[in-house]
Design a protein around this motif. Structure first.
Motif, PDB file in Angstrom:
ATOM      1  N   VAL A  42       0.875  -1.171   0.000  1.00  0.00           N
ATOM      2  CA  VAL A  42       0.000   0.000   0.000  1.00  0.00           C
ATOM      3  C   VAL A  42       0.914   1.224   0.000  1.00  0.00           C
ATOM      4  CG1 VAL A  42      -1.785   1.304   1.216  1.00  0.00           C
ATOM      5  CG2 VAL A  42      -1.830  -1.211   1.244  1.00  0.00           C
ATOM      6  N   ILE A  43       0.924   1.927  -1.119  1.00  0.00           N
ATOM      7  CA  ILE A  43       1.800   3.090  -1.303  1.00  0.00           C
ATOM      8  C   ILE A  43       0.976   4.339  -1.016  1.00  0.00           C
ATOM      9  CG2 ILE A  43       3.293   4.345  -2.906  1.00  0.00           C
ATOM     10  CD1 ILE A  43       3.274   1.696  -4.636  1.00  0.00           C
ATOM     11  N   PHE A  44       1.312   5.026   0.056  1.00  0.00           N
ATOM     12  CA  PHE A  44       0.552   6.209   0.485  1.00  0.00           C
ATOM     13  C   PHE A  44       1.480   7.420   0.433  1.00  0.00           C
ATOM     14  CE2 PHE A  44      -1.091   8.983   3.969  1.00  0.00           C
ATOM     15  CZ  PHE A  44      -2.333   9.253   3.421  1.00  0.00           C
ATOM     16  N   THR A  45       1.226   8.304  -0.533  1.00  0.00           N
ATOM     17  CA  THR A  45       2.027   9.526  -0.693  1.00  0.00           C
ATOM     18  C   THR A  45       1.168  10.691  -0.241  1.00  0.00           C
ATOM     19  OG1 THR A  45       3.140   8.520  -2.582  1.00  0.00           O
ATOM     20  CG2 THR A  45       3.353  10.913  -2.339  1.00  0.00           C
ATOM     21  N   SER A  46       1.684  11.505   0.652  1.00  0.00           N
ATOM     22  CA  SER A  46       0.831  12.549   1.246  1.00  0.00           C
ATOM     23  C   SER A  46       1.594  13.848   1.473  1.00  0.00           C
ATOM     24  CB  SER A  46       0.294  12.061   2.600  1.00  0.00           C
ATOM     25  OG  SER A  46       1.352  11.856   3.521  1.00  0.00           O
TER      26      SER A  46
ATOM     27  N   THR B 224       4.667   6.591   2.652  1.00  0.00           N
ATOM     28  CA  THR B 224       4.624   5.435   3.540  1.00  0.00           C
ATOM     29  C   THR B 224       4.193   4.241   2.711  1.00  0.00           C
ATOM     30  OG1 THR B 224       4.081   6.740   5.495  1.00  0.00           O
ATOM     31  CG2 THR B 224       3.497   4.400   5.561  1.00  0.00           C
ATOM     32  N   VAL B 225       4.972   3.174   2.757  1.00  0.00           N
ATOM     33  CA  VAL B 225       4.609   1.942   2.071  1.00  0.00           C
ATOM     34  C   VAL B 225       4.464   0.850   3.121  1.00  0.00           C
ATOM     35  CG1 VAL B 225       5.143   0.356   0.198  1.00  0.00           C
ATOM     36  CG2 VAL B 225       6.056   2.694   0.123  1.00  0.00           C
TER      37      VAL B 225
ATOM     38  N   TYR C 105      -3.434  13.508  -0.859  1.00  0.00           N
ATOM     39  CA  TYR C 105      -2.729  12.218  -0.841  1.00  0.00           C
ATOM     40  C   TYR C 105      -3.101  11.377  -2.045  1.00  0.00           C
ATOM     41  CZ  TYR C 105      -6.895  10.198   1.578  1.00  0.00           C
ATOM     42  OH  TYR C 105      -8.172   9.795   1.934  1.00  0.00           O
ATOM     43  N   GLU C 106      -2.239  10.447  -2.344  1.00  0.00           N
ATOM     44  CA  GLU C 106      -2.475   9.426  -3.367  1.00  0.00           C
ATOM     45  C   GLU C 106      -2.234   8.075  -2.704  1.00  0.00           C
ATOM     46  OE1 GLU C 106      -3.444   9.968  -6.565  1.00  0.00           O
ATOM     47  OE2 GLU C 106      -3.476  12.132  -6.222  1.00  0.00           O
ATOM     48  N   LEU C 107      -3.120   7.131  -2.968  1.00  0.00           N
ATOM     49  CA  LEU C 107      -3.042   5.797  -2.387  1.00  0.00           C
ATOM     50  C   LEU C 107      -3.067   4.776  -3.513  1.00  0.00           C
ATOM     51  CD1 LEU C 107      -3.335   4.026   0.282  1.00  0.00           C
ATOM     52  CD2 LEU C 107      -5.734   3.889  -0.368  1.00  0.00           C
ATOM     53  N   ARG C 108      -2.089   3.892  -3.508  1.00  0.00           N
ATOM     54  CA  ARG C 108      -2.044   2.863  -4.540  1.00  0.00           C
ATOM     55  C   ARG C 108      -1.849   1.510  -3.876  1.00  0.00           C
ATOM     56  NH1 ARG C 108       0.768   7.424  -6.582  1.00  0.00           N
ATOM     57  NH2 ARG C 108      -0.019   8.141  -8.598  1.00  0.00           N
ATOM     58  N   ILE C 109      -2.586   0.518  -4.364  1.00  0.00           N
ATOM     59  CA  ILE C 109      -2.446  -0.852  -3.884  1.00  0.00           C
ATOM     60  C   ILE C 109      -1.809  -1.661  -5.007  1.00  0.00           C
ATOM     61  CG2 ILE C 109      -3.671  -2.916  -3.090  1.00  0.00           C
ATOM     62  CD1 ILE C 109      -5.754  -0.981  -1.865  1.00  0.00           C
ATOM     63  N   ALA C 110      -0.674  -2.273  -4.698  1.00  0.00           N
ATOM     64  CA  ALA C 110       0.134  -2.900  -5.745  1.00  0.00           C
ATOM     65  C   ALA C 110       0.637  -4.266  -5.293  1.00  0.00           C
ATOM     66  CB  ALA C 110       1.317  -2.008  -6.092  1.00  0.00           C
TER      67      ALA C 110
ATOM     68  N   LYS D 209       2.854  -4.385  -9.283  1.00  0.00           N
ATOM     69  CA  LYS D 209       1.795  -4.061 -10.246  1.00  0.00           C
ATOM     70  C   LYS D 209       0.684  -3.319  -9.520  1.00  0.00           C
ATOM     71  CE  LYS D 209      -1.211  -6.298 -13.670  1.00  0.00           C
ATOM     72  NZ  LYS D 209      -1.612  -7.628 -14.217  1.00  0.00           N
ATOM     73  N   VAL D 210       0.466  -2.068  -9.900  1.00  0.00           N
ATOM     74  CA  VAL D 210      -0.579  -1.263  -9.269  1.00  0.00           C
ATOM     75  C   VAL D 210      -1.935  -1.743  -9.771  1.00  0.00           C
ATOM     76  CG1 VAL D 210      -1.538   1.041  -8.959  1.00  0.00           C
ATOM     77  CG2 VAL D 210       0.958   0.713  -9.045  1.00  0.00           C
TER      78      VAL D 210
ATOM     79  N   ARG E  51      -5.015  -0.924  -7.893  1.00  0.00           N
ATOM     80  CA  ARG E  51      -6.040   0.060  -7.539  1.00  0.00           C
ATOM     81  C   ARG E  51      -5.340   1.349  -7.122  1.00  0.00           C
ATOM     82  NH1 ARG E  51      -9.186  -2.695  -2.858  1.00  0.00           N
ATOM     83  NH2 ARG E  51     -10.630  -0.927  -3.073  1.00  0.00           N
TER      84      ARG E  51
ATOM     85  N   TYR F 203      -6.291   5.517  -5.659  1.00  0.00           N
ATOM     86  CA  TYR F 203      -7.233   6.556  -5.257  1.00  0.00           C
ATOM     87  C   TYR F 203      -6.443   7.825  -4.983  1.00  0.00           C
ATOM     88  CZ  TYR F 203      -9.512   2.251  -3.614  1.00  0.00           C
ATOM     89  OH  TYR F 203     -10.007   0.984  -3.490  1.00  0.00           O
TER      90      TYR F 203
END
Lengths: 120, 120
Positions: free
Chosen positions: A15-19, A60-61, A94-99, B100-101, B103, B105
């Protein structure tokens, strides 16, 4: 304690959380610490890496065994409340990506180059 | 210029590079800037997010259309030379993950909550 997450065998999830933080602490640091402790006690938690520069841009990952573990963490009540506070007070954007992590390498000066090291 | 990467439709790929800098600049800042410029001109480049705290712990996430694009960037000659310099001079430790992303938001204070917002 290392600020690097462990290196489990892929696949696992990130979970890549850029804020971008708002000005001032407003209770952020204490809550961030509490959220990290809560996450570390969730099923499927593998580790976390987090940093933020002086301008307030942070990444934060967190690493998880499965997407089901990520959904369970998302639904955790204190975490949900913390996110609401984040939107109310702490974050400008923020941007949230699930990878899905498919490959992982590491390198340490003391050990030298690891097999398959790819740098960035 | 925004320090957030764009938000293309998944799937796409993330290269998560977490690193601990050695002491001193040793030409790092100039090379890092040059590498970011090179990456931005590579095929399949989608964006980059990068931050580093005062202790030297940094996270850089670059986003790419495909794993083939990541391989091509890895093989880019100046990038390969830069990675060698990184191991020789700039980094005490790093972890590299290719993911690999699935999802993504985003949320902005000016816009309010986005559909599907999941917080961190």
């Amino acid at each position: 304690m290392s600020r690097f997450a462990p290196r489990p065998e892929p696949p696992y999830y990130a979970v890549i959380f850029t804020s971008q933080r708002t000005e001032g602490d407003q209770g952020y640091a204490a809550m961030a610490q509490h959220m990290a402790e809560l996450a570390a006690n969730q099923p499927g938690y593998l580790g976390i890496e987090s940093t933020r520069d002086e301008s307030g841009l942070g990444i934060t990952v967190s690493y998880w065994r499965s997407t089901a573990d990520i959904v369970a963490w998302r639904k955790q009540a204190e975490h949900a409340a913390g996110r609401a506070q984040g939107r109310a007070h702490w974050y400008a954007h923020y941007e949230l990506r699930i990878a899905k992590v498919e490959r992982a390498y590491g390198w340490d000066r003391a050990d030298g180059t690891q097999p398959g090291d790819g740098g960035s």
